[in-house]
Design an enzyme around this catalytic site. Structure first.
Site, PDB file in Angstrom:
ATOM      1  N   GLU A 112      34.386  45.525  51.952  1.00  0.00           N
ATOM      2  CA  GLU A 112      34.566  46.051  50.598  1.00  0.00           C
ATOM      3  C   GLU A 112      33.236  46.618  50.111  1.00  0.00           C
ATOM      4  O   GLU A 112      32.188  45.978  50.236  1.00  0.00           O
ATOM      5  CB  GLU A 112      35.042  44.947  49.656  1.00  0.00           C
ATOM      6  N   ASP A 146      32.774  42.381  36.723  1.00  0.00           N
ATOM      7  CA  ASP A 146      31.693  41.855  37.548  1.00  0.00           C
ATOM      8  C   ASP A 146      30.834  40.863  36.770  1.00  0.00           C
ATOM      9  O   ASP A 146      30.489  41.091  35.614  1.00  0.00           O
ATOM     10  CB  ASP A 146      30.799  42.992  38.051  1.00  0.00           C
TER      11      ASP A 146
END
Length: 294
Positions: free
Chosen positions: A57, A68
């Site tokens: 990824e 995030d």
């Protein structure tokens, strides 16, 4: 009489790879790297693959990454400070994609997709050799245009389900996902955590009832023992923040490859003999476990 047309969707490289891993009785391992985080960030991709990753990824740095946690945000900030922009990251990725033995998945945010246009963005991904795409901030009810653009470019659009997802909505999301279903192990942002949220097993079990696609768990998996625990109820795991913490602290591609190897061996060992009691860890900053990243 009305004849119902059934559309057959041919699995792409990502789904094909992860199904093959599952069919061999192995748990899939998908490590993460932030694109552009260092001058040699593409070396991590090759090192991950050589260390036993089944896919990789890649994050595209974005200035306002809502999903995030601190570690991935720091990695993104460092990449942006180095001048890493989507076009540049994908151009660098294209230079090594031919040497990679595993498919790549890009994780990014809607602004970076829809600013150039979904069709153009997905074509760029395809030109860079990317197999899958994750865009967590596109609402499922508004995913049609992106889904169409991805399908046209041969990109598999991965959907996410979380502990908060309504069961009926979860079933619909799983049926529509491509490549694999991404189970968000815990509510909140991505990040290193001390233990795996028990909700992950429940969400993964529900996803597996709704689809035959591989089901992978991410968010908060930071040690080999957590990866083994997650793989008991899923077909594989995604590990991000623990690896990015090491990169931010100066780890080389060989260093992070060794960490991936530790997890690979633990997953394989647990599948071979049913013993999930490993205590091997990916080193991480123990001062930061309260918040964080996948």
């Amino acid at each position: 009489m009305t004849v119902e047309t059934v559309t057959t969707i041919t699995p792409g490289r990502l789904e094909t790879r992860l199904r093959a891993v599952r069919d061999r009785g192995r748990a899939a391992l998908v490590p993460y790297v932030m694109g552009g985080v260092s001058a040699n960030w593409t070396d991590h991709l090759v090192a991950y693959a050589d260390a036993g990753a089944d896919a990789v990824e890649i994050g595209l740095p974005f200035s306002d990454p809502m999903l995030d946690g601190p570690v991935i945000q720091q990695a993104g900030d460092r990449a942006l400070a180095r001048g890493a922009r989507p076009d540049a990251v994908l151009a660098e990725l294209a230079t090594v994609s031919g040497r990679l033995s595993v498919p790549t998945i890009v994780m990014t945010y809607a602004n970076l997709v829809f600013h150039p246009g979904a069709q153009r963005f997905c074509r760029q991904l395809a030109d860079a050799g990317v197999a899958g795409l994750i865009v967590p901030d596109v609402p499922f009810d508004e995913v049609d245009d992106l889904e169409s653009a991805a399908r046209e470019a041969g990109i598999e659009l991965v959907q996410l389900v979380a502990p908060s997802t309504d069961p009926r909505r979860s079933d619909e999301i799983c049926r529509r996902s491509r490549g694999f279903v991404y189970v968000v192990a815990t509510m909140g942002t991505t990040g290193v955590r001390e233990r795996l949220d028990p909700a992950a097993a429940r969400v993964a079990a529900q996803a597996r009832q709704a689809t035959d696609l591989p089901v992978l768990i991410g968010f908060g998996i930071s040690t080999a023992s957590q990866a083994v625990e997650a793989a008991r109820s899923a077909d594989g795991v995604v590990i991000a923040s623990a690896l990015m913490r090491r990169v931010l602290d100066g780890a080389t591609s060989d260093d992070v490859a060794r960490e991936v190897s530790v997890v690979r061996r633990a997953l394989d060992h647990s599948r071979q003999d049913g013993n999930a009691a490993t205590r091997a860890e990916i080193p991480h900053d123990r001062g930061r476990p309260g918040r964080g990243d996948s």
